[in-house]
Design a protein around this motif. Structure first.
Motif, short mmCIF file in Angstrom:
data_model
loop_
_atom_site.label_atom_id
_atom_site.label_comp_id
_atom_site.label_asym_id
_atom_site.label_seq_id
_atom_site.Cartn_x
_atom_site.Cartn_y
_atom_site.Cartn_z
N ASP A 50 -27.28 5.74 18.90
CA ASP A 50 -26.11 5.36 18.10
C ASP A 50 -25.57 6.52 17.28
O ASP A 50 -24.54 6.38 16.61
CB ASP A 50 -26.44 4.18 17.18
N LEU A 51 -26.24 7.68 17.35
CA LEU A 51 -25.82 8.86 16.60
C LEU A 51 -25.49 10.04 17.53
O LEU A 51 -25.00 11.07 17.06
CB LEU A 51 -26.92 9.28 15.62
N ALA A 52 -25.73 9.87 18.82
CA ALA A 52 -25.59 10.96 19.79
C ALA A 52 -24.17 10.97 20.35
O ALA A 52 -23.92 10.56 21.48
CB ALA A 52 -26.61 10.81 20.91
N CYS A 53 -23.23 11.49 19.57
CA CYS A 53 -21.81 11.40 19.92
C CYS A 53 -21.45 12.21 21.16
O CYS A 53 -20.67 11.77 22.00
CB CYS A 53 -20.96 11.85 18.73
N GLU A 54 -22.01 13.40 21.28
CA GLU A 54 -21.72 14.24 22.45
C GLU A 54 -22.22 13.57 23.72
O GLU A 54 -21.53 13.52 24.74
CB GLU A 54 -22.36 15.61 22.28
N LYS A 55 -23.42 13.01 23.66
CA LYS A 55 -23.99 12.33 24.82
C LYS A 55 -23.13 11.16 25.27
O LYS A 55 -23.02 10.87 26.47
CB LYS A 55 -25.40 11.83 24.47
N ARG B 278 -20.76 6.27 20.77
CA ARG B 278 -22.14 5.90 20.47
C ARG B 278 -22.55 4.73 21.35
O ARG B 278 -21.69 4.07 21.96
CB ARG B 278 -22.28 5.48 19.00
N LYS B 279 -23.83 4.48 21.43
CA LYS B 279 -24.29 3.31 22.17
C LYS B 279 -23.97 2.05 21.36
O LYS B 279 -24.20 1.99 20.15
CB LYS B 279 -25.80 3.39 22.41
N GLN B 280 -23.42 1.05 22.02
CA GLN B 280 -23.10 -0.22 21.38
C GLN B 280 -24.26 -1.19 21.64
O GLN B 280 -24.60 -1.47 22.79
CB GLN B 280 -21.79 -0.79 21.94
N TRP B 281 -24.86 -1.68 20.57
CA TRP B 281 -26.03 -2.55 20.72
C TRP B 281 -25.66 -3.99 21.06
O TRP B 281 -26.50 -4.76 21.52
CB TRP B 281 -26.86 -2.51 19.43
N ASP C 162 -17.06 3.18 14.52
CA ASP C 162 -18.04 3.30 13.44
C ASP C 162 -17.63 4.44 12.52
O ASP C 162 -17.78 5.62 12.86
CB ASP C 162 -19.43 3.56 14.03
N CYS C 163 -17.12 4.09 11.36
CA CYS C 163 -16.67 5.08 10.37
C CYS C 163 -17.60 5.11 9.16
O CYS C 163 -17.22 5.56 8.07
CB CYS C 163 -15.24 4.79 9.93
N THR C 164 -18.82 4.63 9.35
CA THR C 164 -19.82 4.57 8.28
C THR C 164 -20.96 5.55 8.53
O THR C 164 -21.37 6.29 7.63
CB THR C 164 -20.39 3.15 8.14
N HIS C 165 -21.49 5.55 9.75
CA HIS C 165 -22.60 6.45 10.08
C HIS C 165 -22.06 7.81 10.52
O HIS C 165 -20.84 8.02 10.53
CB HIS C 165 -23.48 5.80 11.14
N TRP C 166 -22.96 8.71 10.93
CA TRP C 166 -22.56 10.10 11.16
C TRP C 166 -23.14 10.63 12.47
O TRP C 166 -24.30 10.38 12.79
CB TRP C 166 -23.04 10.98 10.00
N CYS C 167 -22.31 11.38 13.20
CA CYS C 167 -22.75 12.05 14.42
C CYS C 167 -23.84 13.06 14.09
O CYS C 167 -23.83 13.68 13.03
CB CYS C 167 -21.59 12.80 15.06
#
Length: 425
Positions: free
Chosen positions: A107-112, A382-385, A401-406
């Motif tokens: 959920d944090l691996a933006c490039e992937k 990000r991966k969507q759960w 998602d504008c709360t967490h961070w890449c």
């Protein structure tokens, strides 16, 4: 006769050569003895140490625009939290690669997950008037040898924990590290150092009905405002504790439970969320005051980070958010609606009281520096759960998602700040 003369010249030249080599050997031995004598003197050791430190400092400064060898008084004379973001043209950032970190969370691996613009990885934080010490994984692991560092809080704190694990990952040989998840406790172990870097899920610090790390999105938020022992048993023995708690308090009211969650006859009282937050921090600070070893434990509280869900705050149309943002906000001193000044004052008050009681506690004030980074969120990368609805799919801004961070990204700087305080404060 000519032959004899020639032999005499050769032997004479050889004698001169032997004498020259002998004198040279004596000179070199004398120099070595003088050097060894000087080396064993305290003054000479200090001179040599200063020389090599200065050489390393100069080298690091030229290659990274900030230094590795740090004056220990730096943190008392420089505000590391006040500064600006500078694009790193020296290519010393990012500090690790998305796909190379063995412990990256999806959920944090933006490039992937498809983000093409990677400029968000190349910004570094430049404090006003000083330089931020560059992250030194080996030095931090050595400081944590035989110790336990625990992040306690919500998913943004987990975001910072994953960043820390990835920052350390490449400095630890593959057989000498592992990760283990056990309910709310996530453990990363560097076995060579006998060091543990953990995360404990406790979004409201005190007991709540949101304490399940997998099933916590509930319509009614309920807390036991004076109950923290259940959680504290999981992190009470830590040498370094890094807390955060703010995101889950940002609702008008919460329900305060009288009694336990196991009781069949539960009685609730609705309380203003800000007042409830103050009471929860009092429970937290009372526990620390009573139980923390003042000579051993370092305490940190990470202030709130920004959410960038309202693009009109930085001059964009109202229906936009962090999606497709590729640059930081350049206006120095920018504040959006994602931060709550009253919550900051409550945190500052609690920390001030703990300091007055002799606890080693520092607030990592990352709020302002995070406010600038509208470009640093995963948005849709990000991966969507959970399966996305048709409405969400029709407009990606609905699920951005504008709360967490890449990662790599902004939380790496939070950890550079934490690293500076652990090593130098």
């Amino acid at each position: 006769m000519a032959l004899a003369k020639r032999l005499q010249m050769v032997h004479g030249g050889g004698s001169c050569l032997i004498r020259w080599r002998f004198h040279t050997l004596i000179f070199v031995l004398g120099a070595v003895l003088v050097t060894l004598a000087a080396y064993h003197s305290t003054d000479s050791k200090e001179i040599l140490l200063d020389y090599y430190q200065n050489q390393n400092q100069t080298k690091d400064y030229k290659s990274h625009d900030h230094v590795n060898v740090v004056d220990h008084s730096l943190l008392s004379r420089c505000d590391l939290f006040s500064g600006k973001w500078v694009y790193d043209h020296n290519k010393s950032y990012p500090l690790y690669k998305d796909r190379e970190c063995k412990f990256m969370f999806d959920d944090l691996a933006c490039e992937k997950f498809g983000r093409k613009d990677l400029n968000y990885q190349h910004w570094r934080w430049q404090p006003h008037g000083c330089d931020l010490p560059r992250f030194n994984a080996k030095a931090l692991l050595e400081r944590l040898r035989g110790k336990r560092l625990v992040f306690v809080g919500d998913s943004v704190n987990r975001n910072q924990w994953v960043s820390m694990v990835c920052l350390l990952d490449s400095s630890i040989p593959k057989p000498l590290k592992y990760m283990h998840l056990n309910g709310p406790l996530y453990t990363f172990k560097a076995t060579e150092y006998n060091a543990s870097i953990d995360f404990y899920w406790s979004p409201l610090l005190v007991e709540s009905n949101s304490d399940n790390p997998s099933n916590h999105s509930l319509s009614d938020r309920i807390v036991r405002i004076k109950a923290i022992e259940k959680h504290a048993r999981q992190w009470g023995d830590a040498d370094v504790l890094v807390f955060n708690s703010y995101l889950w308090w940002r609702i008008p009211k919460l329900k305060v439970l009288r009694g336990s969650f196991e009781s069949p006859n539960q009685v609730y009282q609705e309380v203003n969320a800000l007042q409830c937050y103050k009471m929860a921090l009092k429970t937290w600070s009372n526990w620390l005051d009573t139980h923390v070893n003042r000579t051993k434990t370092q305490l940190f509280f990470v202030s709130m980070t920004a959410t960038h869900s309202r693009a009109e705050e930085w001059g964009m149309p109202k229906d936009q958010n962090c999606l497709n943002e590729t640059r930081p906000i350049e206006k120095e001193g920018f504040w959006g609606s994602g931060s709550e000044p009253r919550m900051m004052r409550i945190i500052e008050g609690a920390i001030s009281k703990l300091k007055s009681k002799g606890l080693k506690i520092q607030m990592l004030n990352i709020t302002q520096l995070s406010e600038y980074r509208k470009d640093g969120h995963p948005s849709i990368y990000r991966k969507q759960w959970r399966p996305l609805t048709k409405e969400q799919l029709s407009n990606p801004r609905n699920y951005a998602d504008c709360t967490h961070w890449c990662l790599p990204g902004v939380p790496d700087v939070w950890n550079e700040l934490l690293h500076a305080y652990i090593l130098h404060y």
